[in-house]
Write an enzyme that holds these catalytic residues in place. Structure first.
Site, PDB file in Angstrom:
ATOM      1  N   CYS A   2       0.897   3.300   6.966  1.00 21.42           N
ATOM      2  CA  CYS A   2      -0.300   1.619   6.206  1.00 21.42           C
ATOM      3  C   CYS A   2      -0.296   0.881   7.340  1.00 21.42           C
ATOM      4  CB  CYS A   2      -0.417   1.262   4.997  1.00 21.42           C
ATOM      5  SG  CYS A   2      -0.543   2.550   3.666  1.00 21.42           S
ATOM      6  N   ARG A  54      -5.691   1.350   4.040  1.00 23.20           N
ATOM      7  CA  ARG A  54      -4.172   2.599   2.951  1.00 23.20           C
ATOM      8  C   ARG A  54      -4.514   3.532   3.518  1.00 23.20           C
ATOM      9  NH1 ARG A  54      -5.985   3.547  -2.987  1.00 23.20           N
ATOM     10  NH2 ARG A  54      -3.967   5.130  -3.400  1.00 23.20           N
ATOM     11  N   LEU A  55      -2.657   4.639   4.028  1.00 24.44           N
ATOM     12  CA  LEU A  55      -2.951   6.088   3.468  1.00 24.44           C
ATOM     13  C   LEU A  55      -3.108   7.056   2.683  1.00 24.44           C
ATOM     14  CD1 LEU A  55      -3.152   8.744   5.397  1.00 24.44           C
ATOM     15  CD2 LEU A  55      -0.633   7.977   6.060  1.00 24.44           C
ATOM     16  N   GLY A  80       4.905   1.762   4.090  1.00 24.68           N
ATOM     17  CA  GLY A  80       6.111   2.491   3.478  1.00 24.68           C
ATOM     18  C   GLY A  80       5.713   3.755   2.474  1.00 24.68           C
ATOM     19  N   GLU A  81       7.212   3.907   2.218  1.00 24.70           N
ATOM     20  CA  GLU A  81       7.519   4.871   1.410  1.00 24.70           C
ATOM     21  C   GLU A  81       8.916   4.448   0.701  1.00 24.70           C
ATOM     22  OE1 GLU A  81       7.750   9.278  -0.365  1.00 24.70           O
ATOM     23  OE2 GLU A  81       6.979   9.384   1.367  1.00 24.70           O
ATOM     24  N   ASP A 100       5.190   3.992  -5.895  1.00 23.93           N
ATOM     25  CA  ASP A 100       5.981   2.982  -5.563  1.00 23.93           C
ATOM     26  C   ASP A 100       4.924   1.575  -5.366  1.00 23.93           C
ATOM     27  OD1 ASP A 100       4.247   3.939  -3.556  1.00 23.93           O
ATOM     28  OD2 ASP A 100       5.539   4.223  -2.272  1.00 23.93           O
TER      29      ASP A 100
END
Length: 229
Positions: A2, A54-55, A80-81, A100
């Protein structure tokens, strides 16, 4: 992947519409980082504005759009993740959406930056605390996700990419001679410098605090453990 960007008023004056338009342009310059959606949020007193590209991966629903705002008026823009967000959501008894970003927002509200050591994953995020009027930007321990920033006049600005700041007109692409010398010698520019004058890169494992009426303060939250031979 993102893209995040934002502006904080340095002197406490409201962020004007022309600067909001520049922030939107910074977000548009990062469309390749997040082609699924875009978001923009301005605080009620207009002390801060956050943009997001946003992805959508973990939670593709509209409820997971960013910037994400809590009931308390705090906001987050996250890139991130977090791999262990389900475990954190369960262990802290959080009643938030199963994403998340939602878990991270709730944990920053309740635990602050102390939660960073419990996050498993890679990230850069900007968190705005409405009560304290403080922006906190954090970068993961090994710096997988980038973040650049600078103070220009009465504005503190940041983004995931140098290109975003430059194409928005919020920062000028003036080559730093010392950074160029480092690049020619080492084929890289060491943190916290960037190739442009006046723009810094947040080092890995660091946080940046920025209050309205103050100056950006960087501190390290992660250090490699030392092992005795």
């Amino acid at each position: 992947m993102c893209g995040i960007a934002g502006i904080v008023s340095v002197n406490g004056s409201p962020i004007m519409d022309d600067n909001v338009a520049r922030l939107t342009a910074a977000g548009d310059a990062m469309r390749h980082r997040g082609p699924d959606d875009s978001g923009l949020w301005i605080s009620p007193l207009r002390h801060v504005a956050l943009a997001h590209r946003r992805l959508a991966i973990i939670d593709p629903t509209p409820e997971a759009r960013q910037p994400m705002i809590s009931a308390a008026g705090n906001a987050i823009s996250f890139n991130g993740e977090i791999y262990n967000y389900k475990e954190l959501r369960s262990s802290y008894g959080l009643r938030v959406a199963p994403s998340d970003t939602a878990v991270l927002l709730a944990l920053m509200e309740s635990r602050g930056v102390s939660i960073l050591s419990e996050l498993r994953g890679f990230f850069t995020f900007a968190y705005w605390d409405e009560k304290s009027r403080e922006l906190i930007i954090a970068r993961d321990a090994f710096g997988k996700k980038p973040l650049c920033y600078g103070v220009f006049g009465d504005k503190f600005v940041f983004a995931s990419e140098l290109r975003a700041l430059v194409e928005s007109g919020l920062a000028k692409p003036v080559i730093s001679h010392s950074a160029l010398a480092s690049y020619l010698r080492y084929y890289s520019v060491p943190h916290p410098d960037s190739i442009f004058e006046g723009i810094s890169m947040l080092p890995p494992g660091s946080i940046l605090r920025m209050r309205t009426g103050g100056n950006p303060m960087v501190e390290q939250w992660y250090r490699l453990p030392r092992h005795n031979a």
